[in-house]
Design an enzyme around this catalytic site. Structure first.
Site, PDB file in Angstrom:
ATOM      1  CG  HIS A  70      -1.960  -1.048   1.144  1.00 55.99           C
ATOM      2  ND1 HIS A  70      -2.965  -1.317  -0.001  1.00 55.99           N
ATOM      3  CD2 HIS A  70      -2.342  -1.907   2.153  1.00 55.99           C
ATOM      4  CE1 HIS A  70      -3.601  -2.524   0.297  1.00 55.99           C
ATOM      5  NE2 HIS A  70      -3.552  -2.535   1.320  1.00 55.99           N
ATOM      6  CG  ASP A  71       4.962   3.754   2.227  1.00 56.17           C
ATOM      7  OD1 ASP A  71       4.400   4.331   1.656  1.00 56.17           O
ATOM      8  OD2 ASP A  71       6.095   2.580   1.480  1.00 56.17           O
ATOM      9  CB  VAL A  74      -0.588   5.466  -2.097  1.00 52.40           C
ATOM     10  CG1 VAL A  74      -0.536   7.041  -2.124  1.00 52.40           C
ATOM     11  CG2 VAL A  74      -1.771   5.637  -2.250  1.00 52.40           C
ATOM     12  N   GLY A  76       4.639   5.891  -4.514  1.00 51.73           N
ATOM     13  CA  GLY A  76       5.707   5.311  -3.982  1.00 51.73           C
ATOM     14  C   GLY A  76       6.145   5.387  -2.760  1.00 51.73           C
ATOM     15  CB  SER A  80       3.322   8.808   2.223  1.00 54.18           C
ATOM     16  OG  SER A  80       2.750   7.759   1.445  1.00 54.18           O
ATOM     17  CB  THR A 196      -0.262 -17.781  -0.510  1.00 52.23           C
ATOM     18  OG1 THR A 196      -0.344 -18.945   0.330  1.00 52.23           O
ATOM     19  CG2 THR A 196       0.955 -16.674   0.616  1.00 52.23           C
ATOM     20  CG  ASP A 246      -4.035 -20.366   0.800  1.00 56.10           C
ATOM     21  OD1 ASP A 246      -4.446 -21.286   0.692  1.00 56.10           O
ATOM     22  OD2 ASP A 246      -2.784 -20.319   0.668  1.00 56.10           O
TER      23      ASP A 246
END
Length: 327
Positions: A70-71, A74, A76, A80, A196, A246
């Site tokens: 996720h970092d 958004v 790069g 953030s 997984t 999973d």
């Protein structure tokens, strides 16, 4: 382009431009062993703390793994995702990130590193190193992590809502979103293999169970028996219940999730979409046929590529003392 009478001045201006323009690029300035001299035990400290974390709560492996994803998607890979906001307007408060956990554990790693090497290791690099340790601790292969990232100053909730790829995304959009970040179709299917380990809120896929086309129907591409099982856990409008992505193997880094996708039991539309592309489906077929012969190595390669997205290096950004706030 020469300027004979002012050659020295021209050269000075060029040098000033070189040093003053922030370096925001696809991995420029990163290298394996960046902290070898300044903080030689950095990676060992990360491994030790994450080992302690998982020994207490192994369920954190999935959420912490996804923090780095996720970092990077958004702004790069510049940390953030870790920044707090007194008005709840930073990335971590975006709707799609409500399922993320592990922020306090990242803080634990940072505290240990600050004690050993004050002001040296960035929070962005901590995320990359922690992710590798999660992969290894859950059964994946070790891979070398490039370091040298610096931390950004800005984190905006709306950017996270805009830039994160939702689980309802089709294959065309998936490939386009990965491509604009320098990632290939192969990277897409390999990194999807990170599903997984970990859990998901029912809200992330409940439309596939109850209202796929807006007519109270289920997704016809999802196995009907699996739909019935999921409905036992996920009731309509359920926003809180967690299910394993999973089932039976959610804390082990393996290829079983690829097998589920091929059996039409991938939890998200974005997982099922991997069957709609010849290249991604061929990769799934090959890994299942060969027992994951290349997946574990491929995952490390793709993680390194992802870790180069929009990095800040050299004089750009800062090294935060505390990961939740700028210095």
């Amino acid at each position: 382009m020469a300027c004979p009478k002012l050659l020295l001045s021209c050269l000075l201006l060029q040098l000033m431009f070189f040093f003053l323009v922030p370096e925001v690029a696809q991995g420029h300035g990163l290298k394996v062993g960046f902290y070898q001299k300044a903080c030689p035990n950095a990676e060992a400290i990360v491994k030790e703390v994450i080992g302690q974390v998982l020994s207490i709560d192994p369920s954190l492996s999935g959420p912490i793994l996804r923090l780095h994803f996720h970092d990077c998607f958004v702004r790069g890979c510049e940390g953030s995702v870790l920044l707090d906001s007194p008005t709840y307007q930073s990335e971590k408060y975006a709707i799609r990130k409500l399922g993320l956990r592990g922020y306090q554990e990242i803080d634990r790693v940072k505290t240990a590193l600050e004690k050993a090497c004050p002001g040296i290791v960035s929070c962005a690099d901590i995320l990359a190193l922690v992710t590798r340790e999660i992969v290894v601790a859950t059964g994946g292969l070790f891979y070398d992590v490039e370091t040298g990232r610096r931390d950004g100053y800005v984190s905006i909730l709306e950017e996270a809502r805009r830039d994160l790829i939702p689980p309802s995304t089709n294959i065309t959009t998936l490939k386009a979103d990965f491509a604009k970040r320098g990632l290939s179709a192969k990277d897409l299917v390999v990194l999807s293999g990170g599903h997984t380990i970990g859990n998901s809120h029912c809200a992330a896929f409940s439309n596939r169970l109850y209202n796929f086309t807006g007519k109270g129907d289920a997704d016809p591409t999802l196995d009907s028996n699996y739909i019935a099982r999921l409905k036992l856990s996920c009731k309509p409008n359920d926003q809180t219940t967690l299910v394993e992505m999973d089932p039976g193997s959610a804390r082990t880094f393996d290829i079983k999730y690829f097998d589920l996708i091929l059996k039409r039991r991938g939890l998200f539309t974005s997982d099922a979409a991997l069957l709609d592309d010849k290249q991604t489906k061929a990769y799934l077929d090959f890994q299942i046929k060969t027992g994951g012969s290349t997946f574990f190595k491929d995952f490390g390669v793709s993680m390194v590529k992802m870790g180069r997205i929009g990095v800040l290096t050299k004089t750009a950004g800062e090294v935060r003392k505390v990961c939740t706030k700028v210095n």
